[in-house]
Design an enzyme around this catalytic site. Structure first.
Site, PDB file in Angstrom:
ATOM      1  N   MET A  91     -11.194 -91.429 -28.867  1.00  0.00           N
ATOM      2  CA  MET A  91     -10.118 -91.017 -29.766  1.00  0.00           C
ATOM      3  C   MET A  91     -10.148 -89.516 -30.071  1.00  0.00           C
ATOM      4  O   MET A  91     -10.049 -89.083 -31.216  1.00  0.00           O
ATOM      5  CB  MET A  91     -10.190 -91.827 -31.062  1.00  0.00           C
ATOM      6  CG  MET A  91     -10.104 -93.329 -30.847  1.00  0.00           C
ATOM      7  SD  MET A  91      -8.646 -93.826 -29.871  1.00  0.00           S
ATOM      8  CE  MET A  91      -7.335 -93.465 -31.038  1.00  0.00           C
ATOM      9  N   ARG A  92     -10.281 -88.744 -29.000  1.00  0.00           N
ATOM     10  CA  ARG A  92     -10.224 -87.293 -29.133  1.00  0.00           C
ATOM     11  C   ARG A  92      -9.333 -86.730 -28.028  1.00  0.00           C
ATOM     12  O   ARG A  92      -9.349 -87.231 -26.909  1.00  0.00           O
ATOM     13  CB  ARG A  92     -11.619 -86.668 -29.014  1.00  0.00           C
ATOM     14  CG  ARG A  92     -12.570 -87.015 -30.133  1.00  0.00           C
ATOM     15  CD  ARG A  92     -13.929 -86.387 -29.907  1.00  0.00           C
ATOM     16  NE  ARG A  92     -13.873 -84.927 -29.875  1.00  0.00           N
ATOM     17  CZ  ARG A  92     -13.930 -84.149 -30.970  1.00  0.00           C
ATOM     18  NH1 ARG A  92     -14.060 -84.704 -32.159  1.00  0.00           N
ATOM     19  NH2 ARG A  92     -13.870 -82.838 -30.867  1.00  0.00           N
ATOM     20  N   ASN A 108      -7.634 -92.377 -17.795  1.00  0.00           N
ATOM     21  CA  ASN A 108      -7.464 -92.966 -19.123  1.00  0.00           C
ATOM     22  C   ASN A 108      -6.553 -94.180 -19.014  1.00  0.00           C
ATOM     23  O   ASN A 108      -5.780 -94.303 -18.066  1.00  0.00           O
ATOM     24  CB  ASN A 108      -6.839 -91.919 -20.061  1.00  0.00           C
ATOM     25  CG  ASN A 108      -6.654 -92.449 -21.477  1.00  0.00           C
ATOM     26  OD1 ASN A 108      -7.580 -93.005 -22.060  1.00  0.00           O
ATOM     27  ND2 ASN A 108      -5.470 -92.278 -22.036  1.00  0.00           N
ATOM     28  N   HIS A 110      -3.662 -96.306 -21.297  1.00  0.00           N
ATOM     29  CA  HIS A 110      -2.796 -96.168 -22.476  1.00  0.00           C
ATOM     30  C   HIS A 110      -1.935 -97.426 -22.619  1.00  0.00           C
ATOM     31  O   HIS A 110      -1.410 -97.931 -21.623  1.00  0.00           O
ATOM     32  CB  HIS A 110      -1.901 -94.938 -22.318  1.00  0.00           C
ATOM     33  CG  HIS A 110      -1.028 -94.689 -23.498  1.00  0.00           C
ATOM     34  ND1 HIS A 110      -1.515 -94.162 -24.682  1.00  0.00           N
ATOM     35  CD2 HIS A 110       0.293 -94.918 -23.700  1.00  0.00           C
ATOM     36  CE1 HIS A 110      -0.524 -94.085 -25.550  1.00  0.00           C
ATOM     37  NE2 HIS A 110       0.579 -94.527 -24.974  1.00  0.00           N
ATOM     38  N   ASP A 142      -4.608 -84.854 -17.810  1.00  0.00           N
ATOM     39  CA  ASP A 142      -4.415 -83.411 -17.694  1.00  0.00           C
ATOM     40  C   ASP A 142      -4.433 -82.808 -19.098  1.00  0.00           C
ATOM     41  O   ASP A 142      -4.853 -83.467 -20.055  1.00  0.00           O
ATOM     42  CB  ASP A 142      -3.134 -83.077 -16.913  1.00  0.00           C
ATOM     43  CG  ASP A 142      -1.860 -83.538 -17.594  1.00  0.00           C
ATOM     44  OD1 ASP A 142      -1.907 -83.912 -18.791  1.00  0.00           O
ATOM     45  OD2 ASP A 142      -0.793 -83.523 -16.946  1.00  0.00           O
ATOM     46  N   LYS A 173      -5.221-107.639 -22.496  1.00  0.00           N
ATOM     47  CA  LYS A 173      -5.639-108.493 -21.384  1.00  0.00           C
ATOM     48  C   LYS A 173      -5.278-107.866 -20.041  1.00  0.00           C
ATOM     49  O   LYS A 173      -6.032-107.972 -19.066  1.00  0.00           O
ATOM     50  CB  LYS A 173      -4.994-109.877 -21.511  1.00  0.00           C
ATOM     51  CG  LYS A 173      -5.517-110.678 -22.697  1.00  0.00           C
ATOM     52  CD  LYS A 173      -4.803-112.005 -22.836  1.00  0.00           C
ATOM     53  CE  LYS A 173      -5.302-112.767 -24.063  1.00  0.00           C
ATOM     54  NZ  LYS A 173      -4.563-114.017 -24.266  1.00  0.00           N
TER      55      LYS A 173
END
Length: 202
Positions: A91-92, A108, A110, A142, A173
């Site tokens: 969470m950064r 990542n 999302h 990026d 899930k």
């Protein structure tokens, strides 16, 4: 053997999905070489320690700014000779210096179909907008938030009686399916990035 780093801040459920995919043999010729958290009490860090992994807490309060913190992470990751960096609920917002140090090596997940609903509270954004479908996205990282080239996506139907919690659980899930798949593709060198386009080889 590809070396994977995991960065997390919380329970690390996507980290666990990747860990289990390696242990089961779904992802071959890879190992998790380091797990880093910015939260000392993160459950994901506890899971890493319990399973004999190199688990490190790096306290943001020990650094004057984001750049200083990120440069410390870069040093740790380079010393670990990592090939792939997976953000799993980290969470950064990472700095440009961090991104540039590992170009096309940071991924990542999302909880939306990017480019729709980037940033925080993506599930809440989807419900408030009234979309009929949302989902999750694995993408390269990026310098902009939730902006890098898209690797994989999964579509999730939004039901009329959905709450943020029920929608989040259903999306999660699918996150646990496509994140290990994306890692597998990277480990097997089946991904090439051309601008914003990600080409996946058979």
């Amino acid at each position: 053997m590809k070396r994977i780093a995991i960065l997390l801040s919380g329970r690390g459920s996507n980290f666990k999905a990747i860990y289990e995919a390696i242990n089961s043999g779904f992802i071959k010729d890879a190992e998790i070489s380091v797990v880093i958290s910015d939260k000392k009490e993160a459950k994901g860090l506890e899971f890493a320690r319990d399973n004999g992994l190199n688990a490190i807490f790096v306290n943001p309060k020990d650094f004057g700014d984001r750049k200083g913190y990120d440069l410390e992470l870069v040093k740790i990751l380079k010393n670990a000779n990592v090939d792939i960096i997976c953000l799993a609920g980290f969470m950064r917002i990472i700095s440009e210096e961090f991104v540039n140090a590992f170009e096309n090596k940071i991924i990542n997940i999302h909880p939306s179909l990017l480019p729709s609903f980037p940033g925080l509270n993506a599930q809440k954004q989807a419900l408030e907008y009234g979309v009929k479908f949302t989902g999750c996205t694995v993408h390269f990282v990026d310098a902009k938030v939730d902006n890098g080239p898209i690797i994989l996506q999964a579509v999730v139907e939004v039901k009329q009686d959905d709450t943020v919690e029920t929608l989040s659980d259903r999306i999660l899930k699918y996150e646990h399916k496509i994140y290990p798949m994306a890692v597998k593709l990277l480990v097997e060198d089946k991904i090439k990035v051309e601008g914003r386009k990600v080409i996946i080889f058979d």
